[in-house]
Design a protein around this motif. Structure first.
Motif, PDB file in Angstrom:
ATOM      1  N   ALA A  33       0.840  -1.208   0.000  1.00 56.16           N
ATOM      2  CA  ALA A  33       0.000   0.000   0.000  1.00 56.16           C
ATOM      3  C   ALA A  33       0.871   1.253   0.000  1.00 56.16           C
ATOM      4  N   LEU A  34       1.962   1.190   0.744  1.00 56.15           N
ATOM      5  CA  LEU A  34       2.873   2.336   0.847  1.00 56.15           C
ATOM      6  C   LEU A  34       3.563   2.602  -0.497  1.00 56.15           C
ATOM      7  N   ARG A  41      -6.097  -0.230   0.026  1.00 54.71           N
ATOM      8  CA  ARG A  41      -5.350  -1.377   0.549  1.00 54.71           C
ATOM      9  C   ARG A  41      -4.886  -1.073   1.984  1.00 54.71           C
ATOM     10  N   ALA A  42      -4.407   0.140   2.194  1.00 56.95           N
ATOM     11  CA  ALA A  42      -3.945   0.555   3.527  1.00 56.95           C
ATOM     12  C   ALA A  42      -5.096   0.472   4.525  1.00 56.95           C
ATOM     13  N   GLY A  94       1.249  -6.425  14.473  1.00 59.24           N
ATOM     14  CA  GLY A  94       0.044  -6.015  13.747  1.00 59.24           C
ATOM     15  C   GLY A  94      -0.167  -4.509  13.858  1.00 59.24           C
ATOM     16  N   ASP A  95       0.065  -3.982  15.078  1.00 63.06           N
ATOM     17  CA  ASP A  95      -0.086  -2.535  15.293  1.00 63.06           C
ATOM     18  C   ASP A  95       0.901  -1.744  14.424  1.00 63.06           C
ATOM     19  N   LEU A  96       2.116  -2.279  14.309  1.00 62.45           N
ATOM     20  CA  LEU A  96       3.129  -1.595  13.485  1.00 62.45           C
ATOM     21  C   LEU A  96       2.733  -1.605  12.008  1.00 62.45           C
ATOM     22  N   ALA A  97       2.115  -2.716  11.568  1.00 61.42           N
ATOM     23  CA  ALA A  97       1.630  -2.777  10.181  1.00 61.42           C
ATOM     24  C   ALA A  97       0.538  -1.722   9.969  1.00 61.42           C
ATOM     25  N   VAL A  98      -0.273  -1.513  11.003  1.00 60.03           N
ATOM     26  CA  VAL A  98      -1.300  -0.461  10.943  1.00 60.03           C
ATOM     27  C   VAL A  98      -0.624   0.906  10.795  1.00 60.03           C
ATOM     28  N   ILE A 100       2.269   1.564   9.493  1.00 58.97           N
ATOM     29  CA  ILE A 100       2.799   1.675   8.121  1.00 58.97           C
ATOM     30  C   ILE A 100       1.660   2.050   7.165  1.00 58.97           C
ATOM     31  N   SER A 101       0.501   1.422   7.398  1.00 61.57           N
ATOM     32  CA  SER A 101      -0.655   1.713   6.536  1.00 61.57           C
ATOM     33  C   SER A 101      -1.110   3.167   6.675  1.00 61.57           C
ATOM     34  N   LYS A 102      -1.025   3.671   7.912  1.00 61.35           N
ATOM     35  CA  LYS A 102      -1.396   5.077   8.115  1.00 61.35           C
ATOM     36  C   LYS A 102      -0.419   5.987   7.374  1.00 61.35           C
ATOM     37  N   ALA A 103       0.862   5.615   7.429  1.00 59.65           N
ATOM     38  CA  ALA A 103       1.873   6.371   6.675  1.00 59.65           C
ATOM     39  C   ALA A 103       1.566   6.294   5.183  1.00 59.65           C
TER      40      ALA A 103
END
Lengths: 220, 277
Positions: A33-34, A41-42, A94-98, A100-103
């Protein structure tokens, strides 16, 4: 002897591996997504996080029930204790993947320098490799593989540092704001891999009954 | 003697041999025979003072036989024989000058079934001291009170001391037996499955009692209940007879917390996790 209990432990480990695969999946999705600037996708990664959290909590509750009712000892106790710790790591990954998605959502409005996309994709691929190795080590109780995780993690840290060097070259203020989000994403990726390395230490304890840190101190 | 002892000490596995000052019972190369049958072989271990040591293992692994070696109770079974050394505070308990009766005062025993004498609660506890020459009523009163207090039974029986010991509940009878043993001030308390025949509340009381007593009495307990071994003991010894007809031996001896989290021997691990036995 204690066949039902043994099956229950096996099933619990299978569930933990399932959550692990989900974490690998969302990490991969977040990086994609990034890199593609794909907001939908994010968002899917962000939306999926509650399910991962609930699954992790379920494992913790189930472990406690087994401890309270079955009085596990030795390798069974180590397995349960380790699985509980491992899902805590999974939850944070999982939180870190979130994050990254926010970024990804914050950076999707424009395309930045290709070098940074290439770097984050390369880092994502390396993190994927560490996560797969960690899951395999957990599934098989493979000590050799769990000991190899720090080595696999090293190039990820190097890429994170390279990100900073690239950042220093950026002059334009718009680019800078955009790039700082990318640096954060790179940092989150690096943290995900660190969790995998910590899980490797748990796997070693689970199999041998020895804490990795204590081992090193004894040898020193 | 000294040479033999130091030699066997150096050969023993490091975790079964403790520091000199803390050792109550030192066992070296013990073999036990029922007639021709070699029931136990090659047992070397140190039982620490002021601690609870648990003996665990499947039925028939010789743990009760080994326990009875410490107060020579096996002597009462014809055809039995002990080879090797058992030192209590450095003294060989199988030495020629040892009086087994005096030894059994120093090393008391509690059995699976509570066995009070068919006499009053008071007389049960006063029995041993009287046998050892205590005659004065006030001295006996003190001993009875102190012993019942140490056995956590005083509050329940202080007003019924003249009642028969057999009228008490099973759990109380077991604590009465403990008080009876404590009345002769033993150094060591051997407990052979002391909780298998009593209710859970009484089990809890006896387990609490063990924790209190261990500061003054060295306790060794044989138990089939592994959670109990894990709860009450400081050290655990795992015995196993691997082949029927062959002698049993000591597989692993170590800190209870370690045995129940990270046992060193796979056979111990398989037994305590319920994979056999």
């Amino acid at each position: 002897m204690r066949e039902g209990f043994r099956k229950e432990l096996k099933q619990l480990k299978k569930s933990v591996l399932g959550i692990g695969r989900d974490v690998v999946g969302v990490t991969k999705e977040a990086v994609a997504a990034l890199v593609d600037g794909d907001v939908d996708r994010a968002q899917r990664v962000i939306d999926n996080d509650d399910a991962i959290d609930a699954a992790c909590l379920g494992i913790e509750e189930h472990s406690l029930e087994i401890i309270a009712t079955q009085f596990p000892v030795a390798r069974d106790l180590r397995l349960l204790h380790s699985l509980t710790y491992i899902v805590m790591h999974f939850e944070r990954m999982g939180d870190l993947a979130v994050n990254i998605s926010k970024a990804a959502k914050r950076t999707a409005y424009r395309r930045g320098p290709q070098t940074l996309y290439d770097l984050i994709q390369a880092q994502g691929n390396l993190v994927h490799r560490v996560l797969e190795a960690m899951l395999e080590a957990l599934e098989k109780g493979d000590l050799e593989l769990s000991h190899k995780l720090p080595e696999l993690d090293e190039p990820i840290d190097h890429l994170f540092k390279q990100f900073f060097r690239e950042l220093a070259r950026i002059q334009d203020e718009d680019d800078l704001e955009w790039a700082s989000q990318m640096v954060l994403a790179s940092r989150y990726l690096e943290r995900i891999a660190d969790h995998a390395v910590d899980i490797g230490e748990r796997i070693t304890y689970m199999v041998t009954g020895q804490f990795e840190g204590a081992y090193e101190e004894e040898e020193a | 003697m000294t040479d033999t002892l130091s030699q066997s000490t150096s050969q023993a596995a490091p975790d079964v041999v403790a520091e000199e000052a803390t050792v109550k019972i030192r066992v070296r190369d013990l073999d036990f025979y029922y007639d021709d049958f070699n029931a136990l072989t090659g047992i070397t271990c140190d039982i620490k003072a002021q601690a609870v040591t648990a003996f665990i293992g499947p039925s028939g692994c010789g743990k009760s036989t080994f326990l009875r070696c410490f107060n020579r109770m096996n002597d009462l079974i014809p055809g039995t024989r002990v080879v090797g050394t058992v030192l209590l505070d450095g003294q060989d308990i199988y030495g020629p000058d040892v009086d087994p009766v005096d030894l059994r005062r120093r090393v008391g025993m509690i059995f699976q079934q509570p066995n009070p004498f068919p006499m009053s609660i008071y007389d049960n506890v006063a029995y041993g001291p009287r046998l050892h020459g205590v005659k004065k009523k006030s001295d006996l009163d003190d001993i009875v009170k102190t012993s019942l207090k140490r056995a956590n039974l005083w509050k329940e029986v202080k007003d019924i001391l003249d009642r028969g010991g057999l009228t008490l509940s099973g759990g109380q009878q077991q604590r009465l037996c403990i008080a009876r043993v404590l009345a002769v001030q033993p150094d060591v308390l051997l407990m052979d499955e002391p909780c298998s025949a009593i209710d859970p509340t009484s089990v809890q009381k006896i387990e609490d009692l063990m924790a209190e007593l261990k500061s003054t009495v060295t306790i060794i307990i044989v138990t089939h209940n592994m959670q109990q071994a894990a709860r009450v003991s400081d050290d655990t010894a795992f015995f196993l007879q691997e082949v029927m007809g062959e002698p049993a031996h000591l597989v692993e001896f170590g800190r209870t917390a370690e045995i129940f989290t990270s046992p060193k021997d796979k056979r111990t691990e398989d037994y305590i996790t319920g994979r056999f036995g």
